[in-house]
Design a protein around this motif. Sequence first.
Motif, PDB file in Angstrom:
ATOM      1  N   THR A  52      51.252  23.713   2.858  1.00 29.51           N
ATOM      2  CA  THR A  52      50.031  24.514   2.952  1.00 29.51           C
ATOM      3  C   THR A  52      49.688  24.684   4.434  1.00 29.51           C
ATOM      4  N   ASP A  53      49.182  25.852   4.781  1.00 30.39           N
ATOM      5  CA  ASP A  53      48.831  26.159   6.163  1.00 30.39           C
ATOM      6  C   ASP A  53      47.604  25.365   6.601  1.00 30.39           C
ATOM      7  N   ILE A  54      47.507  25.184   7.890  1.00 29.03           N
ATOM      8  CA  ILE A  54      46.313  24.591   8.490  1.00 29.03           C
ATOM      9  C   ILE A  54      45.496  25.755   9.018  1.00 29.03           C
ATOM     10  N   ASP A  55      44.360  25.998   8.388  1.00 28.23           N
ATOM     11  CA  ASP A  55      43.511  27.144   8.722  1.00 28.23           C
ATOM     12  C   ASP A  55      42.182  26.631   9.277  1.00 28.23           C
ATOM     13  N   PHE A  56      41.974  26.847  10.562  1.00 21.92           N
ATOM     14  CA  PHE A  56      40.739  26.400  11.207  1.00 21.92           C
ATOM     15  C   PHE A  56      39.566  27.339  10.921  1.00 21.92           C
ATOM     16  N   LEU A  57      39.806  28.421  10.226  1.00 18.55           N
ATOM     17  CA  LEU A  57      38.791  29.408   9.835  1.00 18.55           C
ATOM     18  C   LEU A  57      38.177  30.098  11.061  1.00 18.55           C
ATOM     19  N   SER A  58      37.021  30.716  10.891  1.00 23.20           N
ATOM     20  CA  SER A  58      36.343  31.438  11.973  1.00 23.20           C
ATOM     21  C   SER A  58      35.271  30.565  12.603  1.00 23.20           C
ATOM     22  N   HIS A  59      35.141  30.682  13.933  1.00 21.61           N
ATOM     23  CA  HIS A  59      34.131  29.916  14.663  1.00 21.61           C
ATOM     24  C   HIS A  59      33.479  30.811  15.696  1.00 21.61           C
ATOM     25  N   VAL A  60      32.225  30.522  16.015  1.00 23.25           N
ATOM     26  CA  VAL A  60      31.492  31.253  17.039  1.00 23.25           C
ATOM     27  C   VAL A  60      31.835  30.640  18.384  1.00 23.25           C
ATOM     28  N   ARG A  61      32.277  31.496  19.301  1.00 24.93           N
ATOM     29  CA  ARG A  61      32.757  31.033  20.605  1.00 24.93           C
ATOM     30  C   ARG A  61      31.685  30.302  21.391  1.00 24.93           C
ATOM     31  N   SER A  62      30.492  30.777  21.335  1.00 26.26           N
ATOM     32  CA  SER A  62      29.454  30.229  22.211  1.00 26.26           C
ATOM     33  C   SER A  62      29.140  28.760  21.942  1.00 26.26           C
ATOM     34  N   THR A  63      29.462  28.254  20.764  1.00 28.63           N
ATOM     35  CA  THR A  63      29.168  26.844  20.494  1.00 28.63           C
ATOM     36  C   THR A  63      30.198  25.932  21.136  1.00 28.63           C
ATOM     37  N   GLY A  64      31.431  26.385  21.250  1.00 24.73           N
ATOM     38  CA  GLY A  64      32.491  25.580  21.847  1.00 24.73           C
ATOM     39  C   GLY A  64      32.788  24.314  21.069  1.00 24.73           C
ATOM     40  N   ALA A  65      32.294  24.228  19.846  1.00 24.01           N
ATOM     41  CA  ALA A  65      32.471  23.019  19.044  1.00 24.01           C
ATOM     42  C   ALA A  65      33.940  22.813  18.678  1.00 24.01           C
ATOM     43  N   PRO A  66      34.327  21.564  18.476  1.00 19.84           N
ATOM     44  CA  PRO A  66      35.689  21.314  17.993  1.00 19.84           C
ATOM     45  C   PRO A  66      35.820  21.814  16.550  1.00 19.84           C
TER      46      PRO A  66
END
Length: 174
Positions: A52-66
């Motif tokens: 199964t793939d590892i999908d980090f999904l979508s994230h908002v750039r401005s948070t810079g969160a891991p």
Amino acid sequence: MHLAKQSITFSVLACALSLGVIGNASAAEDSATFQVRLVIQESCTISATQPTDIDFLSHVRSTGAPATATGTLTVNCSAGTPYSIGLSGGANTLANATAPAAGDRRMASGSAFVPYDLYRDGGFSNFWGNTAGVDMQTGTGNAANQAFTVHGRVPSTNFPAGSYTDSVTARVVY
């Protein structure tokens, strides 16, 4: 008189049978020996069940969160077969793809890159690489599918917007 002669003949015949003179002739025999064989070879597959793939999904750039995500690899090895599972550095690695180190993997979107690492544990302390005896996942076959979770971690999502990907090759050595 005819009956007496028949009775004597029958008595002589019965006596001969009981003494083993008639009807107990020794049978001839011969023998041969043959071998029974079976060769069981060690065997492992990692491609029979698609990972199964590892999908980090979508994230908002401005948070810079891991970001973290998991995938699964499945191996099937013959019973008692020791094995190791290695993961390549990926198509965009910073170093030698056959022996990645922590911090070498990266996903690409055009000319932009996002670093990530893969781990053997959910605490992200056991890097999963491709060096025998150092950073590969080990196990012993049981002739059934054995699933392993691959834990992925992106230390920061503060990178240019884009759709980032990488391709990692998993291999089983036995």
